[in-house]
Design an enzyme around this catalytic site. Structure first.
Site, PDB file in Angstrom:
ATOM      1  N   HIS A 271       3.301  -6.672  -1.357  1.00  0.00           N
ATOM      2  CA  HIS A 271       1.646  -6.962  -0.891  1.00  0.00           C
ATOM      3  C   HIS A 271       1.525  -6.015  -2.083  1.00  0.00           C
ATOM      4  CE1 HIS A 271      -2.226  -5.632   0.587  1.00  0.00           C
ATOM      5  NE2 HIS A 271      -2.047  -4.695   0.377  1.00  0.00           N
ATOM      6  N   CYS A 272       2.112  -5.378  -2.751  1.00  0.00           N
ATOM      7  CA  CYS A 272       1.976  -4.002  -3.942  1.00  0.00           C
ATOM      8  C   CYS A 272       1.608  -5.229  -5.106  1.00  0.00           C
ATOM      9  CB  CYS A 272       2.747  -3.078  -4.064  1.00  0.00           C
ATOM     10  SG  CYS A 272       2.362  -2.351  -2.410  1.00  0.00           S
TER      11      CYS A 272
END
Length: 440
Positions: A271-272
């Site tokens: 996600h990052c």
């Protein structure tokens, strides 16, 4: 009032509410409950809540038995009822912050959560945003929504930002073992947030503002994205030169200073790292600046799936086969080894590109038995993980290694496959059948 909250935190009588019961929220709940706090978990997904209430875990590294015991003893209360947010003394926001189709930040989850909090906000509560986002989000987006409650930040309630640093599946660093950076709206908000995290996390690092804490997380992940882009670019160059980039990296990391090893791959996942640098690029445009270095890194990393498919086409062409009609099995749907987290996994982009070229697709992932529906790839058909029998492997024109799970026996896979395209250097220790291995 503020002293009352500080005392409740000190005595571990404060109820901690965590919004978002995913890869960040559940480990955080585990950290607080293991240190004596009672937690409430909020999620709009009733299915997740029902699974937790039934004693089931939908995340591989979260022990279902431990969660079930917490629920039985009332130390953890999962719910989809956002009207109960006022029961928590400290509310921590751990909701997704994806990019939209134009790669601009999508803050709809944060905004919706802030509205839910504002509807029930009471004096004395602490609100902490953990969701990764661009600097100024807490002050410019969350604060005005909470102000609709009629309460004043820093006086009636308290507001802080503390970026999540969860690394799913990492056995060395759990939520309670990773230092927490904390920036508050005002000194008292910082003090209370630090007191809360100090009760459950190994180290707390206070900073001077909300914006510094927000910028810290963006820097951490942009640093990784840029360095991964560097080795991806070198990989493409070294491939043309006949140099093994993996051997180069292994040699370079023997230097005891001035070098940190990063590794190439078929694209960024999680996600990052694939997302955060674009937050910064978007913000820079608002300020009339350019982040050319970051944007170039994004271009290189985004190009990697296309490069892998190009290499696959070359290798199949050497065997007199086109991609169209070829049977391709991708190993790994998760974004990194030994986890069940498929968020932003490059496997989905590889699948999209292969479908566009007419390949017959299959996949295997011991941690992802069913291919989940992905936000950016809604057209991928439902698929189930295929068993890697000798017959199945032999029937595939190519096995493409996208994620190097420890469960894979690569010597066995190479022995029975016709061709193995390795994007992770996973077959480095395979001796027999190396003529069937290609790297990309």
């Amino acid at each position: 009032m503020s002293h009352g909250l500080a005392e409740k935190i000190r005595d571990k009588q404060a109820v901690v509410g965590v919004i978002g019961l995913g890869y960040v929220g559940l480990p955080l709940i585990r950290a607080f409950t293991s240190n004596g706090f009672r937690c409430m978990g909020f999620d709009v997904d009733q299915v997740k809540v029902d699974k937790l209430l039934a004693g089931q875990s939908y995340i591989k590294h979260i022990d279902a038995g431990a969660m079930s015991k917490l629920i039985e003893t009332d130390r953890f209360v999962p719910t989809a009822d956002m009207t109960r947010l006022n029961e928590a003394d400290c509310v921590i926001i751990c909701v997704p912050t994806p990019l939209n189709e134009t790669r601009d930040p999508d803050l709809s989850y944060i905004e919706g959560t802030a509205r839910s909090i504002a509807a029930t906000l009471r004096p004395g509560q602490l609100v902490v945003l953990e969701s990764t986002t661009y600097p100024t989000t807490t002050r410019d987006v969350v604060l005005p929504i909470l102000a609709r409650s009629g309460l004043t930040a820093g006086a009636d309630y308290f507001l802080a930002f503390s970026p999540e640093r969860e690394d799913p599946g990492n056995p060395t660093f759990s939520a309670e073992g990773i230092p927490k950076v904390v920036g508050g709206y005002d000194p008292l908000s910082t003090e209370l947030a630090c007191a809360l995290y100090s009760s459950a996390v190994v180290t707390v690092v206070p900073v001077s503002s909300l914006e510094v804490a927000e910028a810290c997380k963006i820097l951490e992940n942009t640093y990784r994205a840029v360095n991964i882009a560097l080795v991806n670019e070198l990989k493409m160059l070294y491939d043309k030169m006949g140099i093994d980039v993996w051997e180069v990296i292994e040699a370079a990391k023997t230097k005891p200073f001035g070098f940190q090893a990063f590794y190439p791959g078929p694209g960024l996942g999680g996600h990052c790292i694939p997302i955060d640098p674009f937050y910064l690029s978007w913000l820079a445009r608002k300020y009339g600046e350019q982040t050319r270095f970051i944007e170039l890194a994004g271009e290189i990393n985004t190009h990697m799936p296309t490069y892998v498919i190009h290499r696959l086409g070359e290798f199949l062409n050497d065997l007199g086969k086109p991609i169209k009609g070829s049977r391709i099995c991708l190993l790994g749907a998760a974004y990194k080894k030994d986890v069940d987290d498929p968020r932003e996994s490059p496997t989905f982009e590889l699948m999209k590109l292969l479908r566009q070229r007419g390949a017959v697709l299959s996949y295997n992932d011991p941690h992802v038995p069913q291919l989940p529906r992905m936000r950016h790839h809604p057209d991928l058909p439902p698929m189930s993980s295929q068993e890697l029998t000798p017959e199945f492997l032999a029937s595939q024109d190519c096995v493409l290694v996208s994620t190097e799970h420890s469960a894979y026996d690569f010597a066995y896979i190479v022995r029975h496959a016709q061709l193995v395209l390795d994007t992770r250097n996973a077959t480095r220790n395979v001796v027999d059948g190396r003529e069937k291995i290609r790297k990309a």
